[in-house]
Design a protein around this motif. Structure first.
Motif, short mmCIF file in Angstrom:
data_model
loop_
_atom_site.label_atom_id
_atom_site.label_comp_id
_atom_site.label_asym_id
_atom_site.label_seq_id
_atom_site.Cartn_x
_atom_site.Cartn_y
_atom_site.Cartn_z
N TRP A 29 -1.21 1.39 8.26
CA TRP A 29 -2.23 2.08 7.30
C TRP A 29 -1.81 1.27 5.79
CZ3 TRP A 29 -5.94 4.77 6.54
CH2 TRP A 29 -6.24 5.47 5.51
N VAL A 30 -0.74 1.00 5.67
CA VAL A 30 -0.44 0.10 4.41
C VAL A 30 -1.08 -1.24 4.27
CG1 VAL A 30 1.22 -0.63 2.86
CG2 VAL A 30 1.47 1.62 3.91
N ARG A 31 -1.68 -1.39 3.23
CA ARG A 31 -2.25 -2.95 2.91
C ARG A 31 -1.54 -3.46 1.56
NH1 ARG A 31 -3.22 -2.20 7.40
NH2 ARG A 31 -4.99 -2.32 8.50
N ILE A 32 -0.99 -4.66 1.69
CA ILE A 32 -0.04 -5.03 0.57
C ILE A 32 -0.65 -6.05 -0.05
CG2 ILE A 32 2.19 -6.09 -0.04
CD1 ILE A 32 3.38 -4.43 2.16
N LEU A 62 10.64 0.33 3.93
CA LEU A 62 9.62 -0.39 4.77
C LEU A 62 8.58 -1.28 4.40
CD1 LEU A 62 9.46 2.79 7.02
CD2 LEU A 62 10.89 0.86 7.66
N ILE A 63 8.09 -0.76 3.22
CA ILE A 63 7.05 -1.60 2.30
C ILE A 63 7.63 -2.98 2.06
CG2 ILE A 63 5.71 -1.65 0.33
CD1 ILE A 63 5.23 1.09 0.57
N LEU A 64 8.89 -3.10 1.48
CA LEU A 64 9.65 -4.29 1.11
C LEU A 64 9.82 -4.88 2.43
CD1 LEU A 64 11.33 -6.04 -0.59
CD2 LEU A 64 13.29 -4.57 -0.06
N GLU A 65 10.31 -4.38 3.58
CA GLU A 65 10.22 -5.24 4.87
C GLU A 65 9.06 -5.76 5.15
OE1 GLU A 65 12.18 -6.78 8.29
OE2 GLU A 65 12.72 -6.38 6.36
N GLN A 66 8.00 -5.16 5.09
CA GLN A 66 6.45 -5.43 5.59
C GLN A 66 6.29 -6.79 4.73
OE1 GLN A 66 3.54 -2.72 5.84
NE2 GLN A 66 1.82 -3.98 5.68
N ALA A 67 6.38 -6.62 3.28
CA ALA A 67 5.81 -7.43 2.42
C ALA A 67 6.85 -9.02 2.63
CB ALA A 67 6.28 -7.12 0.94
N SER A 136 9.48 -5.04 -7.45
CA SER A 136 8.90 -3.76 -7.93
C SER A 136 7.57 -3.55 -6.92
CB SER A 136 7.90 -4.19 -9.09
OG SER A 136 9.05 -4.58 -10.30
N ILE A 137 7.73 -2.12 -6.69
CA ILE A 137 6.75 -1.64 -5.62
C ILE A 137 5.78 -0.56 -6.24
CG2 ILE A 137 6.38 -0.49 -3.41
CD1 ILE A 137 8.99 -1.71 -2.35
N PHE A 138 4.60 -0.63 -6.21
CA PHE A 138 3.63 0.37 -6.57
C PHE A 138 2.56 0.69 -5.72
CE2 PHE A 138 4.69 -2.77 -9.90
CZ PHE A 138 5.34 -2.02 -10.76
N VAL A 139 2.46 2.00 -5.48
CA VAL A 139 1.60 2.48 -4.37
C VAL A 139 0.50 3.26 -5.10
CG1 VAL A 139 1.32 4.26 -2.61
CG2 VAL A 139 3.22 3.19 -2.59
N GLY A 140 -0.59 2.66 -4.91
CA GLY A 140 -2.05 3.32 -5.56
C GLY A 140 -2.19 2.76 -6.84
N ASP A 176 -3.81 0.32 -1.18
CA ASP A 176 -3.87 -0.26 -2.57
C ASP A 176 -2.37 -0.41 -3.19
OD1 ASP A 176 -6.54 -0.36 -2.74
OD2 ASP A 176 -6.66 1.87 -3.37
N THR A 177 -1.67 -0.89 -2.15
CA THR A 177 -0.08 -1.16 -2.59
C THR A 177 0.06 -2.48 -3.08
OG1 THR A 177 0.78 0.48 -0.65
CG2 THR A 177 2.32 -1.11 -1.72
#
Length: 848
Positions: A29-32, A62-67, A136-140, A176-177
């Motif tokens: 689902w997430v697009r970075i 998990l977002i950090l790992e994907q990035a 730094s991680i920002f969602v949306g 929109d991450t």
């Protein structure tokens, strides 16, 4: 690049099956969007990597790992190896407390504990190192046309949200991450620098620096952490300068302290913005559709240079002001490119029902047009600007004070600049940079109203009804827009140059250098706006067509003229940030027809392009946008309107004479010697083009016969600047006709405006800026500054024979017909009132 232990055990290390399962679900689902895209190039080769994030949470991990996987970086979910001592289960930690679903004292460790463990391990192994990579991680962050309306409510902000809200944010805004990798820090290097300090103090310092880094990045991306509007207002009202002004007002107007305090509070509430991240995101969502409907594209240039400067600086955006669209467009562009929109100084006339609250929540704060006579309002407004400054809020205001009705930059009004410098002297926590911005349109929504106002019609007052009526603009197409970021002006550098002792000056003092520095800053901003101009097809069409009496030109001549202009701007660049359309002359003509700026008249001997009626008048606005780019070439062309031969030295001499007036009117970037160099380079360009020929010694310039192509090109180019010299001659003629000690500067301005209006009526000059009072005011001011004229004790203008010499030089440029016409139209001086007759002597008695 090897960043972890190369042993077989390290290579086999993988995240647990549960984390891999959750990661696969999230990745679907997430697009970075990574910044920078090539994050792997940041790492120090051969040094183990430990990532640092702002907040704990499964989704962030998990977002950090994907990035990391997408960027080819080492995994964040495997144990940190390569250092001796206690082994960590992951290669990341956060700078905040870990929140547990169920209260568990064992998991509520101090935020510095993971960092302390790594520091302890490095102290036991002096030959080892670890690089800390802040992420730094920002969602949306950025909405797009497919974004749902509901998703704007769950955009990234400063509030620490719970698991349920984070889950909703991922569901609605996960595509929109934004993940931003920062430059790594060698922990060993820090320990070496701090080796004399206790271990606990070093750990706390590193953690503090990391937290400050994350706050700075978050502030640059989503804006500073602003308190509620009421909190800011209370801080303003309770500040010492406002309390002093409140007490003075109470005494002056016989008010109670409570009444005076309430008035100050009401002023602050009238001024203050009520910034809302959901509203800003909602407006961005709406404006995306709005721009796509009315514009054919919005192009932004030199933004990467702003992005490099913004973090760590207090950014003050100072764009030119052409339209009400300016501030909406700039804020939208900044937001969609990862920089927080600024707080915008807006006229109180825009604080309308419905519109006002929306603008206020979008970051607008309102100011009255003038508040010099209201000391309390002035103190409240100045303090509000200082409070924004102290909180690290970026600002935007228009140094011109209002929208330009002529297309030229207006003379700056320095009130906001002065407040900003005072706020910096008082709260100089971060360096300040002023960011000039040039905004170029191909068609203006307010064009017709501008023409009416310049022609004498009163300005239409903003109203809710007028706003609703303006919805019809959605049915029209306004071409493309260019937004160019100019060369920034760093306040500290300016102060060091203008006032080397500024650091010793108190914030509340009025040093002698202050006014000079404000004026220098205002001029530099306007110059840098002009040095970032965008030359679009409509600008070039306007410069060419408006040079002819009927705003018409044969297509073959127009093609030649457009090629000359493009070549001049390309071979002799005005500035490195000027952008020029890549369309060919034929494409420019076709595009102007498509935009309905020109009309083609078919003819057997060759088609004619013309601009009829009001279209021709409106085109003058777009010619004036870029007039400064052609100043040197147009000035040389003016010298040859009435002369076929002229010594190169004479052109240079006259250039030095006229340059101060052109520089003040057009905000040109050169000093006098620099302008002469530009003149010499432009003459060489004309020689290469065959427009001029040189005598055997290279001292005398010759142009072709009046009916030739070269002479036609020069006349067309000269026309863009000729009206400026006609205005100058009007001022000189009126002043000489009245004589010294007879009229004041204000009276001269009015007489010049009336004379220009009458000349425009008699000669059908379709250029409303020809009789713009502000242009006459600027020219008269330059005459006074250069001591060509001066004010006597009675407030009247005085002058000597130097003014007559200036009038003689006008013969080189202006034809006899124009000069005589101006002299004839110049108003006659009013006859001096006859002195009263002396009283008759009393009759004497005959008997006496």
């Amino acid at each position: 690049m090897e960043a972890t232990d190369s042993s077989p055990r390290a290579e086999a290390a993988r995240p647990s099956w549960r984390l891999r399962l959750f990661g696969q679900v999230l990745e679907s689902w997430v697009r970075i969007k990574r910044d920078p895209a090539d994050a792997a190039s940041l790492l120090i080769p051969g040094v183990p990597v430990c990532y640092v994030i702002e907040r704990y949470g499964l989704s962030d991990a998990l977002i950090l790992e994907q990035a990391c996987r997408e960027a080819g970086l080492p995994s964040a979910l495997v144990p940190l190896r390569g250092v001796s001592g206690k082994r960590r289960r992951t290669s990341y930690f956060a700078t905040s407390l870990r929140n547990s679903l169920f209260w568990n004292p064992a998991r509520r460790r101090a935020p510095t504990e993971p960092l302390a463990q790594i520091v302890d391990a490095l102290e036991l192994a002096p030959d080892q190192d670890v690089q800390l990579v802040p992420v730094s991680i920002f969602v949306g962050r950025a909405p797009n046309r497919e974004s749902g309306w509901f998703s704007v409510l769950f955009s990234e902000n400063w509030v620490v949200v719970g698991r349920f809200r984070r889950l909703l944010a991922l569901m609605l805004n996960g595509r929109d991450t934004h993940v931003q990798f920062s430059k790594p820090v060698s922990l060993r290097s820090v320990l070496v620098e701090e080796q004399a300090q206790p271990r606990d103090r070093t750990v706390r310092k590193i953690a503090r620096v990391l937290r400050a880094h994350f706050r700075r990045i978050r502030s640059a991306v989503i804006g500073p952490d602003l308190s509620h509007r009421r909190t800011v207002v209370d801080a303003v009202v309770n500040a010492e300068p406002v309390r002093e002004a409140t007490a003075a007002t109470a005494v002056k107007e016989a008010l109670t302290r409570t009444q005076a305090h309430k008035r100050a509070h009401d002023y602050a509430m009238e001024i203050a913005a009520d910034y809302s991240h959901p509203v800003v995101r909602s407006l961005s969502f709406l404006l995306s559709s709005f721009w796509n409907k009315i514009y054919g594209g919005v192009r932004m240039n030199h933004f990467d240079r702003l992005r490099a400067v913004a973090p760590g600086h207090e950014v003050i955006y100072v764009p030119c002001h052409r339209s009400h669209i300016d501030y909406l467009l700039l804020s939208w562009l900044l937001y969609n490119n990862g920089i927080v929109p600024p707080h915008i100084a807006a006229g109180v006339n825009l604080n309308l029902p419905i519109l006002g609250p929306i603008l206020r929540r979008g970051g607008a704060f309102f100011l009255r047009r003038s508040f010099k006579s209201n000391a309390l309002y002035s103190a409240v407004f100045s303090e509000y600007v200082s409070q924004l400054f102290a909180r690290g809020v970026s600002l935007e205001y228009f140094v011109e004070g209002g929208r330009s009705r002529t297309g030229r930059l207006l003379q700056p009004k320095a009130g906001m600049l002065a407040m900003t410098i005072r706020a910096f002297l008082r709260e100089s926590r971060r360096p300040v940079v002023f960011q000039p911005v040039y905004i170029g349109y191909e068609k203006l929504m307010e064009g017709k109203s501008y023409i009416g106002e310049l022609s004498g019609q009163p300005k239409e007052k903003e109203s809710l009804f007028g706003l609703l009526r303006s919805v019809k603009v959605l049915r029209q197409h306004y071409g493309r827009v260019a937004v160019n970021f100019g060369e920034p002006v760093f306040l500290t550098e300016l102060l060091d140059r203008e006032a080397p002792t500024w650091r010793e000056t108190g914030a509340e003092e009025k040093p002698e250098w202050f006014a000079r520095t404000v004026d220098s800053l205002a001029e530099r901003i306007q110059v840098n706006v002009n040095r970032a101009a965008d030359v679009n097809p409509i600008n070039l069409i306007a410069v060419a067509l408006l040079a002819t009496p009927k705003h018409s030109m044969a297509e073959s001549d127009l093609l030649t003229q457009l090629d000359l202009y493009r070549s001049l701007l390309t071979e002799l660049p005005y500035g490195e940030r000027v952008t020029i359309t890549d369309q060919t002359p034929a494409q420019i003509i076709a595009y102007a027809e498509q935009m309905q700026w020109t009309r083609r008249v078919r003819h057997p001997l060759g088609d004619v392009l013309c601009s009829d009626g009001k279209q021709g008048v409106l085109l003058s606005y777009f010619r004036n946008n870029v007039l400064h780019l052609f100043a040197a070439g147009a000035w040389i062309a003016c010298c040859f309107i009435n002369n076929r031969r002229m010594a190169r030295a004479s052109v240079v001499r006259l250039s030095r004479l006229v340059y101060p007036f052109l520089q003040a009117e057009l905000f040109l970037p050169w000093n006098e010697d620099g302008f002469v160099e530009r003149i010499q380079a432009t003459i060489d360009f004309f020689v290469r083009r065959g427009i001029f020929t040189l005598d055997a010694e290279g001292r005398v310039l010759n142009r072709g016969a009046g009916q030739g192509d070269a002479a036609f090109q020069l006349r067309t180019l000269a026309h863009s600047l000729l009206q400026a010299f006609e205005r100058y001659y009007i001022a000189i003629a009126v002043l000489v006709k009245h004589g010294p000690h007879t009229i004041s500067a204000a009276e001269l301005e009015n007489l010049c405006t009336l004379t220009a209006q009458r000349l425009s009526l008699l000669h059908e000059l379709n250029a409303p800026e020809f009789f713009d009072k502000a242009l006459f005011k600027g020219f008269i001011q330059q005459l006074r500054e250069r001591r060509v004229v001066w004010t006597d004790d009675a407030g009247k203008l005085d002058f000597d024979t130097a003014l007559n010499e200036v009038a003689k030089d006008a013969k080189v440029i202006l034809s006899r017909e124009i000069r005589h016409g101006i002299l004839k139209l110049a108003p006659e001086p009013k006859p001096a009132a006859a002195p009263p007759a002396p009283p008759a002597p009393p009759a004497q008695d005959e008997a006496a």
